[in-house]
Enzyme design. Structure first.
Site, PDB file in Angstrom:
ATOM      1  NE  ARG A 103      -2.518  -0.505   3.746  1.00 23.05           N
ATOM      2  CZ  ARG A 103      -3.061  -0.177   4.642  1.00 23.05           C
ATOM      3  NH1 ARG A 103      -4.224   0.444   4.748  1.00 23.05           N
ATOM      4  NH2 ARG A 103      -2.400   0.059   5.871  1.00 23.05           N
ATOM      5  CG  ASP A 202       6.077  -3.694  10.460  1.00 24.38           C
ATOM      6  OD1 ASP A 202       7.037  -4.013   9.382  1.00 24.38           O
ATOM      7  OD2 ASP A 202       5.783  -2.514  10.410  1.00 24.38           O
TER       8      ASP A 202
HETATM    9  C1  PRP Z   1      -1.623  -4.679   4.999  1.00 22.68           C
HETATM   10  C2  PRP Z   1      -2.219  -6.080   5.029  1.00 22.68           C
HETATM   11  C3  PRP Z   1      -2.975  -6.013   4.003  1.00 22.68           C
HETATM   12  C4  PRP Z   1      -3.575  -4.464   3.716  1.00 22.68           C
HETATM   13  C5  PRP Z   1      -4.731  -4.253   4.266  1.00 22.68           C
HETATM   14  O1  PRP Z   1      -0.304  -5.025   4.280  1.00 22.68           O
HETATM   15  O2  PRP Z   1      -1.556  -7.184   5.249  1.00 22.68           O
HETATM   16  O3  PRP Z   1      -2.461  -6.366   2.706  1.00 22.68           O
HETATM   17  O4  PRP Z   1      -2.521  -3.836   4.559  1.00 22.68           O
HETATM   18  O5  PRP Z   1      -4.925  -2.748   4.061  1.00 22.68           O
HETATM   19  P1  PRP Z   1      -6.116  -2.327   3.167  1.00 22.68           P
HETATM   20  O6  PRP Z   1      -7.292  -3.389   3.280  1.00 22.68           O
HETATM   21  O7  PRP Z   1      -6.604  -1.053   3.442  1.00 22.68           O
HETATM   22  O8  PRP Z   1      -5.828  -2.535   1.512  1.00 22.68           O
HETATM   23  P2  PRP Z   1       0.761  -3.828   4.120  1.00 22.68           P
HETATM   24  O9  PRP Z   1       0.387  -2.965   3.037  1.00 22.68           O
HETATM   25  O10 PRP Z   1       0.939  -3.032   5.352  1.00 22.68           O
HETATM   26  O11 PRP Z   1       2.115  -4.621   3.629  1.00 22.68           O
HETATM   27  P3  PRP Z   1       2.734  -6.011   4.119  1.00 22.68           P
HETATM   28  O12 PRP Z   1       1.982  -6.933   4.170  1.00 22.68           O
HETATM   29  O13 PRP Z   1       3.995  -6.014   3.449  1.00 22.68           O
HETATM   30  O14 PRP Z   1       3.191  -5.553   5.764  1.00 22.68           O
HETATM   31  N1  URA Z   2      -2.777  -3.270   7.597  1.00 25.58           N
HETATM   32  C1  URA Z   2      -2.127  -3.672   8.818  1.00 25.58           C
HETATM   33  O1  URA Z   2      -1.302  -4.420   8.962  1.00 25.58           O
HETATM   34  N2  URA Z   2      -3.070  -3.404   9.900  1.00 25.58           N
HETATM   35  C2  URA Z   2      -4.061  -2.545   9.802  1.00 25.58           C
HETATM   36  O2  URA Z   2      -4.680  -2.163  10.961  1.00 25.58           O
HETATM   37  C3  URA Z   2      -4.611  -2.113   8.531  1.00 25.58           C
HETATM   38  C4  URA Z   2      -3.737  -2.541   7.422  1.00 25.58           C
END
Ligand code: PRP
Ligand code: URA
Length: 208
Positions: A103, A202
């Protein structure tokens, strides 16, 4: 079709430990896998069945068995990786497709940066997995990508879901069932689920 909350004491108990900011990376990772396994139990409830003959120590019997082996789990990277092991413990023959997505921290818009699927993915029942359904942007884009690849039978599994994310998925992809452990109150100004569990990626990988 719709939203299925796996309302079960084991899921609720494990989820509470997961939310605790003092839970270690090791415990967090194990709990994500365990809850993933429990939600998979519900998400696979309608897998097609057939029968076969076995010989028990007592007699011959016609017994139920899964029909075909057409199942694939698709984790959204990174955090979705934490759920794969739990799904594979329930469905060991499943194929795994990977969808890399991040994101944008300012716009919160999702971007696909990697997509590697089994060749016959269009013929498979697909379970997309990600611990968090927040704004729904990532989930909606992941489902759209699987539809572009020809998939017709798609489900989405998360640990925590926000009402905003559910609404967005239902609006854009009303044909996709959502399975989750709990629906939280909503999102904060940074797009995080409240009360939530923080940044799932994380916490799974210990990157903060
Ligand atoms: C987080 C989570 C989802 C997304 C959800 O990923 O694992 O993929 O955010 O958010 P949304 O519904 O608003 O799209 P992140 O982008 O933090 O990446 P990561 O898995 O690499 O930590
Ligand atoms: N992604 C995360 O990892 N946590 C949240 O709460 C929302 C998006």
């Amino acid at each position: 079709m719709g939203v299925h909350v796996v309302d079960h004491p084991l899921v609720a108990h494990k989820m509470s430990i997961l939310r605790d900011k003092n839970t270690s990376v090791k415990d967090f990772r194990e709990l994500v896998s365990e809850i993933g396994m429990l939600i998979t139990y519900e998400a696979t409830r309608d897998l097609p069945m057939t029968t076969r003959m076995v010989e028990t120590p007592i007699c011959k019997a016609e017994v139920p068995t899964l029909k075909g082996k057409k199942f694939a789990v698709v984790p959204i990277l990174r955090a979705g990786l934490g759920l794969v092991d739990g799904v594979l413990r329930m469905v060991p023959g499943a194929r795994v497709g990977h969808m890399g997505m991040y994101r944008d921290e300012e716009t919160l818009e999702p971007h696909v940066y990697f997509c590697k699927m089994p060749k016959d993915i269009a013929d498979r029942n697909v379970l997309i997995v990600d611990p968090m359904l927040a704004t729904g942007g990532s989930a909606v884009e992941a489902v759209s990508e699987m539809k572009r690849q020809g998939c017709k039978n798609i489900k989405f599994m998360a640990l925590l879901a926000a009402p905003e994310g559910i609404a967005k998925m239902e609006e854009v992809h009303p044909d996709v069932d959502i399975f989750c452990g709990v629906i939280d109150k909503g999102l904060n100004e940074n797009g995080y689920i409240v009360p939530g569990l923080g940044d799932a990626g994380d916490r799974i990988f210990g990157t903060k």
